[in-house]
Write a protein that holds these residues in place. Sequence first.
Motif: not given
Lengths: 361, 376
Positions: A308-309, A313-315, A325-328, A332-334
Amino acid sequence: MSADTARTASNSFTATRLPRLIELYTALGALAVSGIVIALIGWTTTGFLVLAAALYLMLTGVVSGVVENRRKAVDRLVRGLVTVAFLLALAPLVSTLYEVIVRGWQALDWNFIFTTGGTIIDPATMKITNTIGAWQAVIGTLEITGMATLISVPIGILTAVFLVEYSPPGHWMSRTVTFLVDVMTGIPSIVAGLFAFALFTLVVGPKAFSGFSASIALCVLMIPTVVRSSEEMLKLVSPELREASYALGVTKFTTIVRIVLRTAIAGLITGVMLAIARVIGETAPIFIAASFTNNFNGDLFSGAMQTLPVMAYTGYKFPSSDIPASLQSAWGAALLLVILVVILNLIARLIAWAFKPKGLQ
Amino acid sequence: MTQYVAPRPGSSGARRLVGGPRPSDRIFRGLSYGSAALIMVILAGVAVFLIIKAAPAIAASWSTGDLASGTTAGYANFWAYSGPLIWGTLWMSFIGLLIGAPVAVGIALFISHYAPRSLAGILGYLVDLLAAVPSIIFGLWGIAVIRPYLLPFSHFLTEYLGWFPPFGGQVSTTGSTVLAGAVVLGVMVLPIITSITREIFLQTPRLHEEAALALGATKWETVRLAVFPYARSGMVSAILLGLGRALGETMAIALIISPSIVFSVALLTENQNSQTIAANIAVNFPESNDLPRAGLIGTGLMLFVISFAVNFAARWIVGRTGGSAKERRSRKIAPPSDAASILTLDVAASPLEALEPRGSSAHPEGQEPSIPELRD
């Protein structure tokens, strides 16, 4: 000068004093004035709070300086400064949580948790499909952290037992171990990642990225935390309990397991939970040792793994073709990560509360 | 009523009394010693494996081969590459501490001496919560909130204070500056510095404070005359431990600043931001070949050495905290120095207080006055 000092000193009991709640009045006044001024020049919450704090500090200083004396004015000023410092520290805590919840909420639902996300290119049509999902990262996080816990907890608690129960006080080995544990607490997390990477490239060869390698990196960070907290907890067990056990002829092993560890169990589990909460959010060592991937990989012992972390980061750092979508999914992972950390902290509290040593209250 | 039967001579009960330790005893003792020894092995392993992997890059020629292209191009040797990175790491951490440390000490003072006793525990826990937030979250927060937030402030600083080198240069339009990174670092070092200084402030001998108050000192004068002299070295060591935390911070910095490997003091510019070792590794590691990777591991080794030195200095100073040499020896235990174990004490000490009536040092309200040595 000396006459002035003498006057102040002799008057200190009878000299004028400000009313008891003057600080509350000043604070309310400062908030009101600041509110009006900022509303006139354009509203910003930060500007409002900063101006209110500055006004409050100035007002208390000046009023107390005029009515009371310089020493009292300084005292009130410091009290104000220290309070402002505390409120200042709450700002990032509140702001961070607010930001993560608001932004992460849009991405987070059951589908997001249980879908494997990533980018798929259909070779026939060359059509790119972006799926949002974090299942690969959830599994990776749980497996890597779980393995790290399995390795670190026995080593950590046994070392704490060594430090508290076995080593004679001042023995060279206990002094060395305590010192090294302190040093290990200070190892930068990325260095732990580099260590695991170096170890596994030397043992396994190139292409050494694996979830297990990341677990080893996390162990380096987790062991000292477990040792320190378990040591503190074992020290809280009163010597009378141990002596009572020895006096009954119970062996050392049984005393440690049945008396010392059992008495301290709540504290030990709490410490372990908090250690897990600490390493579950580590990004750098996992990023180095397990690399990152968008594919599902449930095998801890081979191939890159997502967590998840690292996904958060990679998003941001290496977004896919669909940037929003990547940022979202990063947010979401955060949020998912924060929820995990909160759950671990709550479990720690619950255990501390539920396992109260009975009959000792 | 059970009848007591005396064991016959030579029976198992009698043998156990005179015999050696049982196997379970011996095994457990061995495991416990083994774990302690393993810690030494792990730490030695960290140093040894880093050195083995870094050695090729330190020894190699940087003007030919893999090292002459890509992100490592243009450096005469390893030291020319790692020099600016070391500078960047120290500079960024220094600015972060400059922002974070005074606030952290203020908070510690607030919790230990100014806040109402009944609230102190909860307020301390709130600050400790900052330590529980993963660093990647702070990184995202820095990108989304702090960067745009500092832009107007940066413009103001460059316009009016541009003659001062750190504020000079072409001001950034994105906000990916050293200043933004340092603000986030400042937030991240808060909980560690606060928790340690709070512990040490609480250990100030109550009699010193009462003496100052009895002489008519105000609260601030009491703090200045009794608390600060006692806690001075502890504060220094707490700040050094905060520095150790800041030095190793990776992801937040890697996300926030747009770096270049230069010796620069600029805080607000677009392309003169000194890069840190940790962030440089994170950014370049995935895309590097073997030899540049060895170079990165070499810089990681430098980071290890620096943070080792900082932590060592901090421990050495905290050992000297408070009172006479005799008092220090009698105390034996330095306050817990990492946020995690203080958090643990906060959470877990309450049920165990039954066993230790004086209470944990993490709970100021449970303390008896005038007993500075807590768990001895």
